[in-house]
Design a protein around this motif. Structure first.
Motif, PDB file in Angstrom:
ATOM      1  N   LEU A 171       0.830  -1.207   0.000  1.00 19.00           N
ATOM      2  CA  LEU A 171       0.000   0.000   0.000  1.00 19.00           C
ATOM      3  C   LEU A 171       0.863   1.255   0.000  1.00 19.00           C
ATOM      4  CD1 LEU A 171      -2.791  -1.055   2.542  1.00 19.00           C
ATOM      5  CD2 LEU A 171      -2.942  -1.004   0.039  1.00 19.00           C
ATOM      6  N   ALA A 172       1.944   1.224   0.765  1.00 19.97           N
ATOM      7  CA  ALA A 172       2.844   2.387   0.821  1.00 19.97           C
ATOM      8  C   ALA A 172       3.534   2.597  -0.521  1.00 19.97           C
ATOM      9  CB  ALA A 172       3.872   2.201   1.931  1.00 19.97           C
ATOM     10  N   ALA A 173       4.017   1.518  -1.128  1.00 22.57           N
ATOM     11  CA  ALA A 173       4.695   1.634  -2.420  1.00 22.57           C
ATOM     12  C   ALA A 173       3.738   2.147  -3.498  1.00 22.57           C
ATOM     13  CB  ALA A 173       5.279   0.283  -2.829  1.00 22.57           C
ATOM     14  N   ALA A 174       2.459   1.839  -3.339  1.00 25.88           N
ATOM     15  CA  ALA A 174       1.452   2.285  -4.305  1.00 25.88           C
ATOM     16  C   ALA A 174       0.956   3.705  -4.027  1.00 25.88           C
ATOM     17  CB  ALA A 174       0.266   1.321  -4.276  1.00 25.88           C
ATOM     18  N   SER A 175       1.432   4.327  -2.958  1.00 25.92           N
ATOM     19  CA  SER A 175       0.979   5.669  -2.554  1.00 25.92           C
ATOM     20  C   SER A 175      -0.536   5.703  -2.375  1.00 25.92           C
ATOM     21  CB  SER A 175       1.430   6.732  -3.561  1.00 25.92           C
ATOM     22  OG  SER A 175       2.828   6.762  -3.667  1.00 25.92           O
ATOM     23  N   TRP A 176      -1.073   4.641  -1.799  1.00 25.65           N
ATOM     24  CA  TRP A 176      -2.516   4.519  -1.625  1.00 25.65           C
ATOM     25  C   TRP A 176      -3.062   5.608  -0.699  1.00 25.65           C
ATOM     26  CZ3 TRP A 176      -5.488   2.247   2.625  1.00 25.65           C
ATOM     27  CH2 TRP A 176      -6.834   2.062   2.307  1.00 25.65           C
ATOM     28  N   GLU A 177      -2.353   5.896   0.404  1.00 26.80           N
ATOM     29  CA  GLU A 177      -2.815   6.955   1.312  1.00 26.80           C
ATOM     30  C   GLU A 177      -2.807   8.314   0.616  1.00 26.80           C
ATOM     31  OE1 GLU A 177      -4.184   7.000   4.309  1.00 26.80           O
ATOM     32  OE2 GLU A 177      -4.117   4.818   4.482  1.00 26.80           O
ATOM     33  N   LEU A 178      -1.790   8.575  -0.195  1.00 25.94           N
ATOM     34  CA  LEU A 178      -1.737   9.840  -0.924  1.00 25.94           C
ATOM     35  C   LEU A 178      -2.909   9.945  -1.900  1.00 25.94           C
ATOM     36  CD1 LEU A 178      -0.388  12.505  -1.573  1.00 25.94           C
ATOM     37  CD2 LEU A 178       1.166  11.269  -3.116  1.00 25.94           C
ATOM     38  N   GLU A 179      -3.250   8.845  -2.566  1.00 23.72           N
ATOM     39  CA  GLU A 179      -4.426   8.865  -3.446  1.00 23.72           C
ATOM     40  C   GLU A 179      -5.663   9.250  -2.656  1.00 23.72           C
ATOM     41  OE1 GLU A 179      -7.581   5.974  -5.668  1.00 23.72           O
ATOM     42  OE2 GLU A 179      -5.570   5.161  -5.360  1.00 23.72           O
ATOM     43  N   ARG A 180      -5.825   8.661  -1.489  1.00 23.53           N
ATOM     44  CA  ARG A 180      -6.997   8.949  -0.656  1.00 23.53           C
ATOM     45  C   ARG A 180      -7.020  10.412  -0.220  1.00 23.53           C
ATOM     46  NH1 ARG A 180      -9.280   4.240   2.284  1.00 23.53           N
ATOM     47  NH2 ARG A 180      -9.406   5.657   4.038  1.00 23.53           N
ATOM     48  N   GLU A 181      -5.859  11.017  -0.049  1.00 25.02           N
ATOM     49  CA  GLU A 181      -5.790  12.439   0.304  1.00 25.02           C
ATOM     50  C   GLU A 181      -6.060  13.338  -0.903  1.00 25.02           C
ATOM     51  OE1 GLU A 181      -1.952  13.030   2.051  1.00 25.02           O
ATOM     52  OE2 GLU A 181      -2.384  11.719   3.760  1.00 25.02           O
ATOM     53  N   LEU A 182      -5.633  12.892  -2.092  1.00 23.39           N
ATOM     54  CA  LEU A 182      -5.813  13.711  -3.290  1.00 23.39           C
ATOM     55  C   LEU A 182      -7.253  13.716  -3.803  1.00 23.39           C
ATOM     56  CD1 LEU A 182      -2.623  12.846  -5.395  1.00 23.39           C
ATOM     57  CD2 LEU A 182      -3.194  15.046  -4.355  1.00 23.39           C
ATOM     58  N   ARG A 183      -7.968  12.646  -3.590  1.00 24.57           N
ATOM     59  CA  ARG A 183      -9.316  12.542  -4.156  1.00 24.57           C
ATOM     60  C   ARG A 183     -10.256  13.666  -3.713  1.00 24.57           C
ATOM     61  NH1 ARG A 183     -11.989   7.162  -6.052  1.00 24.57           N
ATOM     62  NH2 ARG A 183     -10.234   5.978  -6.857  1.00 24.57           N
ATOM     63  N   PRO A 184     -10.352  14.000  -2.405  1.00 19.27           N
ATOM     64  CA  PRO A 184     -11.254  15.099  -2.025  1.00 19.27           C
ATOM     65  C   PRO A 184     -10.849  16.441  -2.632  1.00 19.27           C
ATOM     66  CG  PRO A 184     -10.646  13.798  -0.093  1.00 19.27           C
ATOM     67  CD  PRO A 184      -9.780  13.344  -1.217  1.00 19.27           C
ATOM     68  N   THR A 185      -9.550  16.680  -2.734  1.00 21.06           N
ATOM     69  CA  THR A 185      -9.075  17.930  -3.349  1.00 21.06           C
ATOM     70  C   THR A 185      -9.485  17.975  -4.813  1.00 21.06           C
ATOM     71  OG1 THR A 185      -7.202  17.984  -1.837  1.00 21.06           O
ATOM     72  CG2 THR A 185      -7.025  19.329  -3.821  1.00 21.06           C
ATOM     73  N   ALA A 186      -9.267  16.877  -5.530  1.00 20.58           N
ATOM     74  CA  ALA A 186      -9.645  16.821  -6.935  1.00 20.58           C
ATOM     75  C   ALA A 186     -11.151  17.008  -7.095  1.00 20.58           C
ATOM     76  CB  ALA A 186      -9.200  15.495  -7.547  1.00 20.58           C
ATOM     77  N   ALA A 187     -11.933  16.406  -6.218  1.00 19.09           N
ATOM     78  CA  ALA A 187     -13.395  16.539  -6.282  1.00 19.09           C
ATOM     79  C   ALA A 187     -13.834  17.990  -6.091  1.00 19.09           C
ATOM     80  CB  ALA A 187     -14.054  15.633  -5.247  1.00 19.09           C
ATOM     81  N   ARG A 188     -13.239  18.667  -5.119  1.00 18.45           N
ATOM     82  CA  ARG A 188     -13.585  20.089  -4.890  1.00 18.45           C
ATOM     83  C   ARG A 188     -13.237  20.934  -6.112  1.00 18.45           C
ATOM     84  NH1 ARG A 188     -11.621  18.869   0.235  1.00 18.45           N
ATOM     85  NH2 ARG A 188      -9.580  19.767  -0.236  1.00 18.45           N
ATOM     86  N   LEU A 189     -12.080  20.674  -6.704  1.00 19.66           N
ATOM     87  CA  LEU A 189     -11.672  21.466  -7.862  1.00 19.66           C
ATOM     88  C   LEU A 189     -12.567  21.184  -9.081  1.00 19.66           C
ATOM     89  CD1 LEU A 189      -7.815  21.160  -7.411  1.00 19.66           C
ATOM     90  CD2 LEU A 189      -9.196  23.241  -7.153  1.00 19.66           C
ATOM     91  N   LEU A 190     -12.969  19.940  -9.251  1.00 15.83           N
ATOM     92  CA  LEU A 190     -13.900  19.625 -10.340  1.00 15.83           C
ATOM     93  C   LEU A 190     -15.243  20.345 -10.134  1.00 15.83           C
ATOM     94  CD1 LEU A 190     -13.323  15.815 -10.953  1.00 15.83           C
ATOM     95  CD2 LEU A 190     -12.998  17.657 -12.626  1.00 15.83           C
ATOM     96  N   ALA A 191     -15.712  20.375  -8.888  1.00 15.17           N
ATOM     97  CA  ALA A 191     -16.962  21.067  -8.590  1.00 15.17           C
ATOM     98  C   ALA A 191     -16.850  22.547  -8.916  1.00 15.17           C
ATOM     99  CB  ALA A 191     -17.349  20.860  -7.131  1.00 15.17           C
ATOM    100  N   ARG A 192     -15.725  23.152  -8.564  1.00 13.96           N
ATOM    101  CA  ARG A 192     -15.506  24.574  -8.877  1.00 13.96           C
ATOM    102  C   ARG A 192     -15.412  24.804 -10.384  1.00 13.96           C
ATOM    103  NH1 ARG A 192     -10.757  25.610  -4.499  1.00 13.96           N
ATOM    104  NH2 ARG A 192     -12.008  25.196  -2.646  1.00 13.96           N
ATOM    105  N   ALA A 193     -14.784  23.849 -11.093  1.00 19.61           N
ATOM    106  CA  ALA A 193     -14.609  23.993 -12.549  1.00 19.61           C
ATOM    107  C   ALA A 193     -15.948  24.005 -13.270  1.00 19.61           C
ATOM    108  CB  ALA A 193     -13.746  22.847 -13.076  1.00 19.61           C
ATOM    109  N   ALA A 194     -16.950  23.347 -12.664  1.00 17.14           N
ATOM    110  CA  ALA A 194     -18.280  23.291 -13.294  1.00 17.14           C
ATOM    111  C   ALA A 194     -19.030  24.606 -13.177  1.00 17.14           C
ATOM    112  CB  ALA A 194     -19.090  22.166 -12.680  1.00 17.14           C
ATOM    113  N   GLY A 195     -18.594  25.485 -12.274  1.00 17.22           N
ATOM    114  CA  GLY A 195     -19.208  26.798 -12.126  1.00 17.22           C
ATOM    115  C   GLY A 195     -20.316  26.862 -11.113  1.00 17.22           C
TER     116      GLY A 195
END
Length: 195
Positions: A171-195
């Motif tokens: 899991l560490a080698a796969a950066s699984w925790e980092l993925e889990r941290e990035l997903r909410p940020t990406a979701a917020r930015l996608l929501a903002r991109a939609a206007g």
């Protein structure tokens, strides 16, 4: 606000058609606003209702490999028709521009939206997420699939016939925790991109 994803198979003239395989993988557990369907040749398109669903589809496609992924964030014409191919609106135009741009980008992923600066930020975070996902080994995916399916690391270890520590290392080698941290940020930015 819906999100339109337009996805094009890379190198389709040199290999077999993989659209059917991708559509089968995207049919599992997702509840699209309009289902993914082939739109032309080696391309398919769907409409999703949440940024989280867009992230899930993106991760699945990057894991499969061989796809240019265009994400359009913005309004669509309502009422929506029963078929993705018959739908229209700014998000569809954004998705078309995005998939064309994705073909020129290293991670083959692009975001276009009603708010261009936020779409660019979403693209940057999603590209980083795609790099993490694309680099994972089959062994890492075995561990991730089990843990994301609700098993503890100890249960995953028992099922895989390895130590709990080895599961943690995968899991560490796969950066699984980092993925889990990035997903909410990406979701917020996608929501903002939609206007």
């Amino acid at each position: 606000m819906p999100y339109v994803m337009t996805v094009d198979q890379q190198g389709s003239r040199r290999g077999p058609d993989r659209v059917g395989e991708a559509l089968a993988r995207l049919g599992d557990g997702l509840r699209p606003v309009l289902p993914f369907e082939r739109t032309a040749g080696d391309e398919f398109q769907g409409v999703l209702g949440t940024p989280e669903a867009v992230l899930e589809v993106t991760v699945r496609l990057v894991r499969l490999g061989g796809w240019s992924i265009g994400i359009g964030a913005g309004p669509v014409q309502n009422p929506l028709p029963p078929s993705t191919r018959a739908a229209a609106g700014p998000a569809f135009l954004c998705a078309r521009r995005a998939v064309d741009a994705a073909k020129q980008r290293p991670m083959r992923l692009a975001v276009r939206g009603a708010v261009p600066p936020d779409a660019a930020d979403a693209q940057a975070v999603l590209s980083a997420l795609a790099v993490l996902v694309a680099r994972r080994s089959p062994q890492a995916w075995e561990a991730i699939d089990l843990v994301e399916d609700g098993r503890t690391q100890a249960e995953a270890a028992a099922e895989l016939g390895i130590s709990r520590q080895a599961v943690g290392q995968r899991l560490a080698a796969a950066s699984w925790e980092l993925e889990r941290e990035l997903r909410p940020t990406a979701a917020r930015l996608l929501a903002r991109a939609a206007g």
